[in-house]
Design an enzyme around this catalytic site. Structure first.
Site, PDB file in Angstrom:
ATOM      1  N   ASP A  78       4.122  -2.464   7.997  1.00 61.23           N
ATOM      2  CA  ASP A  78       4.984  -2.382   9.168  1.00 61.23           C
ATOM      3  C   ASP A  78       4.271  -2.985  10.379  1.00 61.23           C
ATOM      4  O   ASP A  78       3.259  -3.676  10.232  1.00 61.23           O
ATOM      5  CB  ASP A  78       5.365  -0.920   9.428  1.00 61.23           C
ATOM      6  CG  ASP A  78       4.127  -0.007   9.480  1.00 61.23           C
ATOM      7  OD1 ASP A  78       3.006  -0.535   9.631  1.00 61.23           O
ATOM      8  OD2 ASP A  78       4.278   1.223   9.366  1.00 61.23           O
ATOM      9  N   HIS A 411       4.952  -4.364  -0.628  1.00 55.75           N
ATOM     10  CA  HIS A 411       5.776  -3.777   0.432  1.00 55.75           C
ATOM     11  C   HIS A 411       5.161  -4.145   1.775  1.00 55.75           C
ATOM     12  O   HIS A 411       4.374  -3.391   2.357  1.00 55.75           O
ATOM     13  CB  HIS A 411       5.830  -2.247   0.254  1.00 55.75           C
ATOM     14  CG  HIS A 411       6.705  -1.552   1.251  1.00 55.75           C
ATOM     15  ND1 HIS A 411       8.029  -1.255   1.009  1.00 55.75           N
ATOM     16  CD2 HIS A 411       6.451  -1.096   2.511  1.00 55.75           C
ATOM     17  CE1 HIS A 411       8.545  -0.639   2.063  1.00 55.75           C
ATOM     18  NE2 HIS A 411       7.607  -0.534   3.001  1.00 55.75           N
ATOM     19  N   ASP A 463       5.587  -2.601  -9.921  1.00 56.48           N
ATOM     20  CA  ASP A 463       5.510  -3.659  -8.901  1.00 56.48           C
ATOM     21  C   ASP A 463       6.896  -3.880  -8.316  1.00 56.48           C
ATOM     22  O   ASP A 463       7.607  -4.821  -8.667  1.00 56.48           O
ATOM     23  CB  ASP A 463       4.959  -4.937  -9.534  1.00 56.48           C
ATOM     24  CG  ASP A 463       4.767  -6.051  -8.512  1.00 56.48           C
ATOM     25  OD1 ASP A 463       4.792  -5.746  -7.301  1.00 56.48           O
ATOM     26  OD2 ASP A 463       4.592  -7.214  -8.927  1.00 56.48           O
ATOM     27  N   GLU A 472       2.464  -0.708  -1.055  1.00 63.65           N
ATOM     28  CA  GLU A 472       2.146  -1.003   0.346  1.00 63.65           C
ATOM     29  C   GLU A 472       0.636  -1.006   0.562  1.00 63.65           C
ATOM     30  O   GLU A 472      -0.052  -0.072   0.161  1.00 63.65           O
ATOM     31  CB  GLU A 472       2.795   0.013   1.286  1.00 63.65           C
ATOM     32  CG  GLU A 472       2.597  -0.334   2.749  1.00 63.65           C
ATOM     33  CD  GLU A 472       3.399   0.547   3.697  1.00 63.65           C
ATOM     34  OE1 GLU A 472       3.608   0.120   4.857  1.00 63.65           O
ATOM     35  OE2 GLU A 472       3.821   1.644   3.284  1.00 63.65           O
TER      36      GLU A 472
END
Length: 503
Positions: A78, A411, A463, A472
């Site tokens: 993020d 991710h 995955d 992530e």
């Protein structure tokens, strides 16, 4: 006769090639780990940026609050700049540069390592404009997670949050003090004036953390859902221990001795070392003083610290009278479901360091189930690194871009969307989910050196981009690998580097 000689030579080469291919090139893994930190950079990128799919971002961070908070690192997949894990990551990068300076230098990676550290420390000093003020977070995790967009396209909130006398955060201020003190040691041989500046900030932040006590996520509630703090006593001891090592001022050593019982330094026996829990790190760091024969009047208390350091090491090595750390069937240290590899990488680094401390003192590790040589600690550290790089039931590297088989659906917003240099139009908040997040294809950008969350307690791994617990990557997981891989590469020579010349 000539044909026989040729066949023998060919067999020898093939056998050597087999051995070489099964060994790991930790130097390559080290280089790629450092590249992950370039992929996570926020702010104005330098001309020598190696990760070419990234562009400038977050150039107005702090502007609304009247402070320059441009720079630093995005936390994971993020775009929030969370202070606690970022500071821990810089501490770990710095510890690697301090402890394994010779190894990193011999691999010609000290320049890149110091740059990775400085990208964080420059930001921390900007975020500390007054002795009792620390800007500790930029962005809001909840609004950020509603969008799937590139850092260069960010439309989410960039609100900045600070700690001050009325809003304390001893854990975060203490960890930032530790990061600055450790980085001051790392920079001292190369830039003494910068090192001195880091120490000024480290000392001020420690005083702030100690004088105004409180949990940072009580002062910054938006952090609680993502990086909840379990306490601040370990960070205060951790910061003081690093400041003692950086300054050799007895005040800081006396602090960790006087507060050893009250703050749990000699009481807590741990099987985890992480961004939230520093006790095992404190205990091993302070054991060095005793092992070097510098305990003096504090030797009795230092022995209590070392007893808890031994507990951590014995638990990892399954020699702790049943009170052991959990290992998966494939041999991976397993602590918890979300991003478990961060605990394996930090424990491996810690045991590699402790192995060196014991070896230098010609000492052994005494466990409930017997005495162990320092080499056995190092072997455990190596086993965790090897698991990460592919020696596991899935035969998969969990370090992205290393080896022939690694996660391709990481991710990570930036890695999963085409680069701004290839797709010039803005990718909107919701559009990113529709067009990129839910794609079945692999990510268009390889985020080299990203250590994903990794497999579950049964060594199973999916995955899948939506499987954030496993796919992530985080700063705090990758940071210990820099020191660890440098030590492994130097100790194991240069696997993969053999060149045959047959004439």
């Amino acid at each position: 006769m000539k044909n026989s000689i040729f066949v023998v030579l060919l067999i020898d080469v093939l056998l050597l090639g087999t051995v070489t291919s099964s060994a790991f090139n930790y130097g390559e893994a080290l280089d790629k780990s450092l590249m992950f930190f370039e992929a996570q950079r926020s702010g104005k990128l330098p001309f020598n940026q190696r990760v070419k799919w990234r562009g400038d971002s977050g150039l107005k961070d702090g502007l609304a609050q009247g402070v320059n908070l441009v720079g630093g690192y995005y936390d994971a997949g993020d775009h929030v700049k969370f202070g606690l894990p970022m500071a821990f990551s810089v501490t770990m990068l710095s510890w690697g540069a301090v402890e394994f300076r010779k190894e990193i230098t011999n691999l010609d990676q000290m320049g890149q390592t110091l740059w990775a550290i400085r990208w964080g420390t420059d930001y921390f000093m900007k975020a500390h404009p007054q002795p009792n003020v620390l800007w500790s977070q930029v962005g809001d995790g909840i609004s950020d997670h509603y969008c799937w967009e590139r850092a260069e396209d960010m439309t989410t909130s960039r609100t900045a949050y600070k700690l001050d006398e009325s809003h304390p955060g001893s854990d975060l201020a203490g960890e930032t003090a530790a990061a600055l003190a450790a980085s001051a040691i790392a920079f001292k041989p190369y830039n003494s004036s910068y090192s001195s500046l880091l120490l000024v900030h480290a000392k001020q932040l420690f005083t702030f953390a100690d004088r105004y006590r409180g949990l940072y996520d009580d002062s910054i509630p938006s952090a609680k859902q993502f990086y909840t703090s379990s306490g601040y006593s370990d960070e205060l001891l951790w910061a003081a221990a690093w400041l003692y090592r950086a300054t050799n001022e007895e005040y800081y050593l006396k602090y960790v001795m006087d507060n050893a019982v009250y703050m749990g330094g000699t009481g807590w026996a741990m099987k985890e070392f992480s961004w939230d829990n520093k006790y095992a790190g404190v205990q091993i760091l302070l054991s060095k003083i005793l092992l070097e024969g510098h305990g003096g009047a504090y030797s009795s208390t230092l022995k209590q610290y070392q007893a808890k350091a031994d507990y951590f090491a014995c638990a990892c090595l399954q020699k702790n009278d049943g009170y052991n750390a959990y290992l998966t069937p494939g041999g991976l240290l397993y602590v918890r479901e979300w991003n478990n590899l961060q605990y394996a990488s930090s424990a491996a680094f810690l045991l590699a360091v402790y192995s060196d401390y014991l070896s230098a003192a010609n000492a052994k590790l005494t466990c409930p189930d017997g005495q162990l040589q320092p080499q056995e600690l190092f072997n455990f550290a190596k086993s965790q690194a090897d698991y990460i790089l592919g020696k596991n039931p899935k035969s998969m590297s969990y370090l992205v871009g290393y080896g022939s088989k690694y996660p391709t659906h990481v991710h990570h917003r930036g890695a999963s969307i085409a680069s701004v240099f290839n797709l010039h139009s803005v990718v909107g908040c919701v559009e990113g989910f529709d067009l990129w997040y839910r794609r079945s294809e692999g990510n268009p950008n390889v985020i080299y050196g990203a250590l994903v969350g990794g497999p579950d307690k049964n060594d199973d791994f999916s995955d899948d981009r939506s499987n954030y617990e496993q796919t992530e990557p985080t700063l705090s997981a990758c940071a210990p690998l820099v020191g660890l891989f440098s030590k492994l590469q130097t100790t194991n020579g240069n696997p993969g580097g053999l060149i045959f010349s047959l004439s």
